[in-house]
Scaffold this active site. Sequence first.
Site, PDB file in Angstrom:
ATOM      1  N   ALA A 120       0.847  -1.196   0.000  1.00 18.49           N
ATOM      2  CA  ALA A 120       0.000   0.000   0.000  1.00 18.49           C
ATOM      3  C   ALA A 120       0.881   1.245   0.000  1.00 18.49           C
ATOM      4  O   ALA A 120       1.988   1.230   0.530  1.00 18.49           O
ATOM      5  CB  ALA A 120      -0.885  -0.013   1.236  1.00 18.49           C
ATOM      6  N   GLY A 148       0.840  -5.204   1.026  1.00 19.71           N
ATOM      7  CA  GLY A 148      -0.177  -5.412  -0.011  1.00 19.71           C
ATOM      8  C   GLY A 148       0.454  -5.973  -1.271  1.00 19.71           C
ATOM      9  O   GLY A 148      -0.196  -6.687  -2.042  1.00 19.71           O
ATOM     10  N   GLU A 190       0.336  -9.485  -0.611  1.00 19.41           N
ATOM     11  CA  GLU A 190      -1.041  -9.989  -0.537  1.00 19.41           C
ATOM     12  C   GLU A 190      -1.598 -10.231  -1.944  1.00 19.41           C
ATOM     13  O   GLU A 190      -2.447 -11.093  -2.144  1.00 19.41           O
ATOM     14  CB  GLU A 190      -1.919  -8.988   0.234  1.00 19.41           C
ATOM     15  CG  GLU A 190      -1.593  -8.990   1.732  1.00 19.41           C
ATOM     16  CD  GLU A 190      -2.303  -7.870   2.479  1.00 19.41           C
ATOM     17  OE1 GLU A 190      -2.028  -6.699   2.142  1.00 19.41           O
ATOM     18  OE2 GLU A 190      -3.109  -8.154   3.370  1.00 19.41           O
ATOM     19  N   GLU A 200       3.752  -5.137   7.693  1.00 15.39           N
ATOM     20  CA  GLU A 200       2.811  -4.130   8.202  1.00 15.39           C
ATOM     21  C   GLU A 200       2.974  -3.843   9.685  1.00 15.39           C
ATOM     22  O   GLU A 200       2.844  -2.701  10.124  1.00 15.39           O
ATOM     23  CB  GLU A 200       1.366  -4.554   7.929  1.00 15.39           C
ATOM     24  CG  GLU A 200       0.921  -4.394   6.483  1.00 15.39           C
ATOM     25  CD  GLU A 200       1.234  -5.587   5.600  1.00 15.39           C
ATOM     26  OE1 GLU A 200       2.097  -6.409   5.978  1.00 15.39           O
ATOM     27  OE2 GLU A 200       0.625  -5.702   4.522  1.00 15.39           O
TER      28      GLU A 200
END
Length: 707
Positions: free
Chosen positions: A67, A106, A109, A130
């Site tokens: 992200a 992310g 992910e 994270e």
Amino acid sequence: MSIETFGPVSSTRQGQVAVIRIDNPPVNALSEPVRSGLVAAFAHANADAAVKAIVLTGAGRAFSAGADITEFGKGRSGPMLFDVINAIEASPKPVVAAVNGLSLGGGFEIPLGCHFRVIANSVKQLGLPEVKIGVLPGAGGTQRLPRVIGVEPALDMITSGAPIDAAKALALNLADAAIDGDVVVGAVAFANELITKGAGPRRTSELTIDTSKLAPDLFDKRRAALGRHPSGPVAPRACVDAVEAATKLNFADGSKREVELFMECLATPYAKALQYAFFAERQAGSIPGIGPDVKTRDIKSVGVLGAGTMGTGITLAFLQAGIPVTIVEMKQEPLDKGVARIRETIEANVKRGRMTAEQGAMIAKSLTPSLDLNSLATADLVIEAVFESMAIKKEVFGKLDAICKPGAILASNTSTLDVDEIAASTKRPQDVLGLHFFSPANIMRLLEIVRGKATASDALATAMALSKRINKVGVVSGVCFGFIGNRMLESYGEEVQAMLLEGVTPAEVDKALESWGWAMGPLAVMDLAGIDVGWRIRKEHAISDERRRLYRVTDAIADSGRFGQKTGAGYYTYGSDRKRVEDPGVTAMFRAEAAKQGIEPRNGIPTEEIIERTLLRLVNTGAELLDEGIALRSSDIDTVYLNGYGFLAWRGGPMWQADAMGLAKVSERIKFYEKKYGERWKVAPLIERLAKDGGTFSALDKAKAKA
Ligand code: 3HC
Ligand code: NAI
């Protein structure tokens, strides 16, 4: 070959395979245009009847770093990453992730949401970091990872945030293939095989987690084991909670729980502090007036002068980064001792699996011990780490000036001496600067780079670039006694001494500060580093009467030969297990001195006051450093404290804390203490100015960056 573009995402067709590529330099962060682009590119590929399978990859050195952290807290726009990944997973055509480079958060992910994963063998960083920025994977990572690799390995990766490499990914069944060469070519071949076999999607969310072998108390134990986690009290626990949810709820409900926990974490001051710390560290690398046009000097070999505590640590830092070092001493004995220490550390690193035996042997081979200063003639950089004496340093720099090649950078590791005066003993002050390492220099991440009056821009830029190469965080400081870190530490230490005289015990001070956000309390630190270090400095330098008064007991402790852990006693006594044991004798010494000085004993000091007084002294001196231009920005000061002094990152640093408190309140409290304790609490003019206008240190940083 036609290319369709969807903002920073492109799609090309190779036969029956669509290759979708994220191209958002420098690290393919998943900003809004990338997320929207991915949704559009997948919709396009799925709608194209000629496409039978899809490969997803990243351009450049990253698959994706996750992200876009700069978007956090700014309100949502465009599709959520969570939905983007679900859309990729829902694709009716098989999707193969071609993981070409680092794949984090992310950006990890996404491959978990792809149906298959082909990973380049060269990839070193795959994982979910994270927790290090105070949150947890919030785009399905806590639900998908345990489905792919099992619950316990997933807990390890998610709660530590530590990355794994391609080989480990293969061992954990995360990768369907790990390949050398062009990973996109490999992934397209893999996709073509899938097409030939008629294989359909393999959706991670549809896999079940085998919980039959899990210990019933696994999650409770994992929560209890988190202890003093470097990411603070909330996010690590939330990571465990989210993985537990994956074992108890279906994918949709588990994902909902994950998002709730993510939002809870995001709202904590700890997450904000950790994200600030992340950007503060990167910001430290930018120096006003020194742009990319300044060419750095080539550093291929390094000379280190002095094989004592610091010289050996510095040498190791360079050797471990693959830079050869010539280490020079005056006499054979200290040289042999230093070289033995370096070799032992390399061997220990091999034993602990931190490097292979071949790497260890190669590193050891790139060390050249010498007793002849002339052997530094060809070094690109020489770092002096001899005794802390101006006379000796001047003599050494005079000699280096005569011996070293033109353009070589001459650096001093001095912790207190005037770098300008040292530079003046050479005919090339433009090539001289301070490289202030912290002990142990092969481990501590901080490197204060001291810019002298005459230091050339390219010498400074070279030092900054070098700090990255040796895995350090470089922070520029101007010349003053103690530079940024130690000058502030003097104020902090003074206040600790004052409180000891008021009747608090060393253990009470350490406990209060450790419980708040320091890795180690100040008295335990002094015992570890040696009480004699400051004691010698106070003996040799002119200091204020106030400071001499405050340190009287500590100096008496050192006079008695109690230097801390190395002598078995200091503020505490130490047994063979090195555990601190409180010493009533020390408390009695402070009581007796307080009585002599007419200080009324208090019955302990509240924890909040211990925290406030030490913090505000740091902040006040930090503000002076900013006003004097010694520190370029408040975030640099925080970076120094987070990387060199054990200020825990989830507290952001002293200046960040001051902003959080509000500078009007900071000023009011400092003035309160000034009334009580006098001159040492005089409020810094910068705090007064900012407080009056409702300013903050961080707004000041931003304004300076714009100017
Ligand atoms: N968002 C925004 N910018 C990022 C970023 C991210 N996730 N990761 C890196 N950057 C920026 C850096 O700020 C830097 O910008 P600058 O050049 O303007 O200073 C630039 O990218 C290069 O980064 P580094 O200087 O750090 O380069 P390195 O090669 O040393 O390190 C890295 C690269 C390992 C990717 C490192 O930057 C890193 O650890 N990044 C953070 C990774 C991370 O925490 N990802 C998780 C994000 S949260 C998430 O994904 C939530 C999801 O679960 C919903
Ligand atoms: P040390 O006493 O362990 O080592 C100094 C070494 O320099 C000795 O081995 C000595 O033989 C050698 N030496 C002295 N004069 C020399 C010369 N002319 N040529 C070659 N070698 C010579 O000292 P330490 O702790 O390593 O400190 C070195 C420097 O680093 C000092 O300036 C100190 O202030 C600074 N420093 C120390 C830190 C620490 O925690 N010890 C932290 C940061 C900086």
